[in-house]
Design an enzyme around this catalytic site. Structure first.
Site, mmCIF file in Angstrom:
data_model
loop_
_atom_site.group_PDB
_atom_site.id
_atom_site.type_symbol
_atom_site.label_atom_id
_atom_site.label_comp_id
_atom_site.label_asym_id
_atom_site.label_seq_id
_atom_site.Cartn_x
_atom_site.Cartn_y
_atom_site.Cartn_z
ATOM 1 N N ASP A 43 -1.829 -10.881 -1.165
ATOM 2 C CA ASP A 43 -1.104 -10.655 -2.418
ATOM 3 C C ASP A 43 -1.255 -11.842 -3.376
ATOM 4 O OD1 ASP A 43 1.193 -10.625 -4.327
ATOM 5 O OD2 ASP A 43 1.784 -8.847 -3.181
ATOM 6 N N ARG A 45 0.472 -12.976 -5.655
ATOM 7 C CA ARG A 45 1.672 -13.745 -6.009
ATOM 8 C C ARG A 45 2.044 -14.766 -4.946
ATOM 9 N NH1 ARG A 45 5.358 -8.568 -6.390
ATOM 10 N NH2 ARG A 45 4.142 -8.250 -4.505
ATOM 11 N N HIS A 97 5.902 -11.678 3.081
ATOM 12 C CA HIS A 97 6.639 -11.779 1.812
ATOM 13 C C HIS A 97 7.333 -10.458 1.496
ATOM 14 C CE1 HIS A 97 3.802 -9.476 -0.855
ATOM 15 N NE2 HIS A 97 3.015 -9.698 0.169
ATOM 16 N N CYS A 100 5.975 -6.654 -0.054
ATOM 17 C CA CYS A 100 4.587 -6.563 0.413
ATOM 18 C C CYS A 100 4.085 -5.119 0.324
ATOM 19 C CB CYS A 100 4.494 -7.065 1.853
ATOM 20 S SG CYS A 100 2.790 -7.079 2.476
HETATM 21 CO CO CO Z 1 1.629 -8.439 1.000
#
Ligand code: CO
Length: 208
Positions: A43, A45, A97, A100
């Site tokens: 991801d 972020r 996280h 997700c």
């Molecule tokens: Co993720």
């Protein structure tokens, strides 16, 4: 996004690093000795170094969809073995996280093609913890909890490897489970009881 900007950013970054130390890149070129292996989600972020405040050379990083440690994935297993046996890291972190997309996809009924076998491993985590997860009525909370339980199970998958078992015995390597909260930026330690999990699984998974 104009990719020219990336190269301009790179030039400014070089200047910034050289202002801190004029030997910065000479030192970086000499080799790496990271003390930490980080397994996180791809991801965009959840940037490994940024969120931990670490720089180049400080952390060996592996990222894939939903921070999975799958025993037949040659990629993650090569990273784990190299980091543990050759770089001699003493800490391995699995960092999930909230929010997700991989975990969310595994909670839904959909044929996602090549992602099916990958996400199947998260569905297995759901099955193992079905009683707890199904008792959570709020879907958002159930989703958050699956993120945490997935981190826990990937830590257990690490403990099942011969490399981790041997490094624990020889030099006290430990495995940690963390979650990054994308809504607040906070890094949360799930306080995985590494020794308890190791003890629990050894009867069946003892390799070394
Ligand atoms: Co993720």
């Amino acid at each position: 996004m104009d990719l020219k900007k990336v190269f301009e950013n790179n030039e400014s970054w070089i200047k910034k690093q050289l202002a801190i130390s004029e030997n910065y890149f000479d030192d970086l070129g000499k080799g790496q000795k990271p003390e930490l292996l980080y397994v996180g989600c791809s991801d965009s972020r959840v940037t490994a170094e940024d969120l931990m405040g670490l720089g180049p050379g400080e952390v060996f990083v592996h990222r894939n969809i939903a921070n999975m440690v799958i025993s037949i994935d040659l990629n993650v297993m090569s990273v784990v073995n190299y980091a543990v046996d050759h770089l001699k890291v003493n800490h391995i972190v699995v960092c999930g996280h909230y929010g997700c997309g991989g975990v969310k996809a595994a909670m839904q009924s959909a044929d996602l093609g090549i992602l099916n076998p990958w996400l199947r491993n998260i569905r297995d985590v759901y099955r193992i913890h079905k009683l707890e997860l199904n008792s959570i009525e709020c879907e958002e909370k159930r989703y958050d909890r699956l993120v945490e339980l997935n981190v826990k199970e990937q830590c257990v998958n690490l403990i099942k490897t011969a490399a981790v078992q041997k490094a624990y015995r020889d030099r006290g390597l430990t495995v940690h489970g963390w979650v990054f909260d994308v809504h607040t930026g906070k890094l949360i330690d799930l306080k995985i009881d590494f020794e308890k999990y190791l003890h629990d699984i050894m009867e069946i998974y003892h390799l070394d």
